[in-house]
Design a protein around this motif. Structure first.
Motif, short mmCIF file in Angstrom:
data_model
loop_
_atom_site.label_atom_id
_atom_site.label_comp_id
_atom_site.label_asym_id
_atom_site.label_seq_id
_atom_site.Cartn_x
_atom_site.Cartn_y
_atom_site.Cartn_z
N GLY A 7 0.90 -1.39 -0.11
CA GLY A 7 -0.06 -0.04 0.14
C GLY A 7 1.02 1.43 -0.07
N ASN A 8 1.95 1.21 -0.45
CA ASN A 8 2.94 2.50 -0.41
C ASN A 8 3.18 2.93 -1.96
OD1 ASN A 8 3.83 2.61 2.51
ND2 ASN A 8 4.18 0.60 1.76
N ARG A 9 3.92 4.12 -2.04
CA ARG A 9 4.03 4.77 -3.24
C ARG A 9 5.35 3.67 -3.95
NH1 ARG A 9 5.93 5.71 -7.44
NH2 ARG A 9 6.47 7.59 -8.50
N ASN A 10 6.25 3.58 -3.08
CA ASN A 10 7.35 2.64 -3.38
C ASN A 10 7.47 1.54 -2.18
OD1 ASN A 10 8.88 3.71 -5.81
ND2 ASN A 10 8.89 5.32 -4.33
N GLY A 11 7.29 0.21 -2.58
CA GLY A 11 7.45 -0.71 -1.52
C GLY A 11 8.68 -0.64 -0.59
N VAL A 12 9.98 -0.55 -1.46
CA VAL A 12 11.27 -0.41 -1.24
C VAL A 12 11.88 0.72 -2.09
CG1 VAL A 12 13.53 -1.24 -0.74
CG2 VAL A 12 11.50 -2.60 -0.36
N TYR A 13 12.44 1.88 -1.65
CA TYR A 13 13.27 2.67 -2.38
C TYR A 13 14.69 2.89 -2.08
CZ TYR A 13 14.01 7.29 -4.58
OH TYR A 13 14.71 8.33 -5.18
N LYS A 21 20.65 -4.83 1.56
CA LYS A 21 20.18 -6.36 1.27
C LYS A 21 18.81 -6.10 1.86
CE LYS A 21 24.49 -8.84 2.77
NZ LYS A 21 25.41 -7.62 2.56
N ILE A 22 18.04 -6.82 0.74
CA ILE A 22 16.57 -6.71 0.90
C ILE A 22 16.43 -8.19 0.84
CG2 ILE A 22 14.37 -6.10 -0.28
CD1 ILE A 22 15.94 -3.80 -1.37
N ILE A 23 15.98 -8.73 1.94
CA ILE A 23 15.77 -10.19 2.00
C ILE A 23 14.58 -10.82 2.65
CG2 ILE A 23 16.98 -12.34 2.90
CD1 ILE A 23 19.68 -10.68 2.76
N ASN A 24 13.87 -11.81 1.90
CA ASN A 24 12.72 -12.50 2.57
C ASN A 24 11.55 -11.56 3.05
OD1 ASN A 24 11.98 -15.22 3.14
ND2 ASN A 24 11.99 -14.67 5.36
N ASN A 25 11.27 -10.66 2.02
CA ASN A 25 10.19 -9.93 2.24
C ASN A 25 9.02 -10.37 1.22
OD1 ASN A 25 11.47 -7.87 3.90
ND2 ASN A 25 12.73 -7.81 2.28
N ILE A 26 7.72 -9.79 1.55
CA ILE A 26 6.56 -9.78 0.61
C ILE A 26 6.12 -8.36 0.30
CG2 ILE A 26 4.35 -10.55 0.14
CD1 ILE A 26 4.54 -12.56 2.48
N ILE A 27 6.52 -8.01 -0.95
CA ILE A 27 6.38 -6.54 -1.31
C ILE A 27 5.20 -6.77 -2.44
CG2 ILE A 27 7.58 -4.79 -2.50
CD1 ILE A 27 10.24 -6.12 -1.71
N SER A 51 5.01 -8.89 -6.02
CA SER A 51 3.90 -9.09 -6.78
C SER A 51 2.68 -8.33 -6.73
CB SER A 51 3.30 -10.52 -6.80
OG SER A 51 2.82 -10.49 -5.42
N ASN A 52 1.89 -8.03 -7.95
CA ASN A 52 0.66 -7.31 -8.12
C ASN A 52 0.95 -5.62 -7.57
OD1 ASN A 52 -0.68 -9.53 -8.39
ND2 ASN A 52 -0.77 -10.23 -6.28
N ASN A 53 2.21 -5.15 -7.84
CA ASN A 53 2.46 -3.71 -7.85
C ASN A 53 1.88 -3.18 -9.12
OD1 ASN A 53 4.27 -3.62 -5.07
ND2 ASN A 53 4.95 -4.96 -6.36
N TRP A 54 1.46 -1.64 -8.88
CA TRP A 54 0.76 -1.13 -9.82
C TRP A 54 1.28 -0.84 -11.18
CZ3 TRP A 54 -1.04 2.56 -5.36
CH2 TRP A 54 -1.90 1.94 -4.68
N THR A 55 2.84 -0.47 -11.02
CA THR A 55 3.63 -0.30 -12.18
C THR A 55 4.73 -1.50 -12.45
OG1 THR A 55 5.10 1.08 -11.02
CG2 THR A 55 3.30 2.12 -12.05
N ILE A 56 5.79 -1.12 -11.96
CA ILE A 56 6.93 -2.32 -12.04
C ILE A 56 7.17 -2.97 -10.68
CG2 ILE A 56 9.39 -2.40 -12.94
CD1 ILE A 56 7.27 -1.32 -15.06
N GLY A 57 7.67 -4.36 -11.01
CA GLY A 57 7.96 -5.00 -9.79
C GLY A 57 9.40 -4.38 -9.32
N ILE A 58 10.59 -4.44 -10.17
CA ILE A 58 11.74 -3.82 -9.83
C ILE A 58 12.18 -2.61 -10.93
CG2 ILE A 58 14.04 -4.30 -9.60
CD1 ILE A 58 13.30 -7.09 -8.42
N LEU A 59 12.53 -1.77 -10.55
CA LEU A 59 12.61 -0.61 -11.46
C LEU A 59 13.89 -0.02 -11.41
CD1 LEU A 59 12.02 1.53 -13.78
CD2 LEU A 59 10.80 2.86 -12.12
N PHE A 60 14.82 0.03 -12.14
CA PHE A 60 16.48 0.46 -12.14
C PHE A 60 16.07 1.93 -12.72
CE2 PHE A 60 17.31 -3.97 -12.50
CZ PHE A 60 18.14 -4.27 -11.28
N ASN A 61 16.12 3.04 -11.90
CA ASN A 61 15.76 4.29 -12.39
C ASN A 61 16.84 5.31 -12.34
OD1 ASN A 61 14.16 6.01 -13.75
ND2 ASN A 61 12.65 6.28 -11.82
N PHE A 62 18.00 5.22 -12.97
CA PHE A 62 18.85 6.40 -12.94
C PHE A 62 19.50 6.46 -14.30
CE2 PHE A 62 22.81 4.00 -13.25
CZ PHE A 62 22.68 2.88 -12.35
#
Length: 168
Positions: A7-13, A21-27, A51-62
């Motif tokens: 329910g966030n803008r970015n699950g992880v930013y 390290k981003i380990i063993n989460n449900i995002i 899963s089920n994020n409204w845009t991209i699962g993982i976004l490399f954005n630089f």
């Protein structure tokens, strides 16, 4: 580690941070699952369900010729059902090869395109369960982006039966 992020803008930013390290989460059910910006050298993303994020699962954005991102390892994750794509690389000026081997992408068939996704603006992309009108657009590419050629994405898993992923 070990979080449910929803329910966030970015699950992880992650922006200009090394050796995270981003380990063993449900995002799940965020606008973007994981957004990575600028130098994220040494990043490890492992054993997550994204899963089920409204845009991209993982976004490399630089995008910058002086960025020195290296040693990014995104392995042993379930990345599926994200509305506009599972993994997108917009890092056109970076020479880094992103290691995304050994993930489950929701299907044994890997679809790829070398253009960025085009998702609607923020206000138009609020799903019904969060009070908006948005619904998934249909088929999403697994690998996309103008720098998708810098993603090593060979899936080691060709079915969902991965033995050591996130558990209840």
């Amino acid at each position: 580690k070990n979080c449910e992020i929803t329910g966030n803008r970015n699950g992880v930013y992650v922006n200009n941070r090394l050796n995270n390290k981003i380990i063993n989460n449900i995002i799940t059910n965020n606008r973007t699952g994981i957004q990575l910006c600028n130098n994220v050298t040494g990043l490890v993303v492992k054993d997550n369900v994204i899963s089920n994020n409204w845009t991209i699962g993982i976004l490399f954005n630089f995008d910058g010729p002086s960025l020195k991102t290296a040693n990014v390892s995104i392995n042993n994750n379930k990345i599926f059902g994200n509305w506009y794509g599972q993994v997108e690389n917009r890092f056109t000026n970076s020479t880094a090869i992103m290691d995304l081997t050994g993930n489950w992408f929701g299907s044994a068939e890997i679809t790829k395109r070398n253009t960025n996704s085009v998702e609607p603006g923020y206000a138009e992309l609020i799903p019904k369960e969060f009070g908006g009108d948005a619904t998934p657009p249909g088929t999403a590419f697994v690998i996309s982006g103008t720098a998708s050629d810098k993603i090593n994405y060979d899936p080691w898993y060709t079915n969902e039966a991965m033995t050591d992923l996130v558990t209840d």
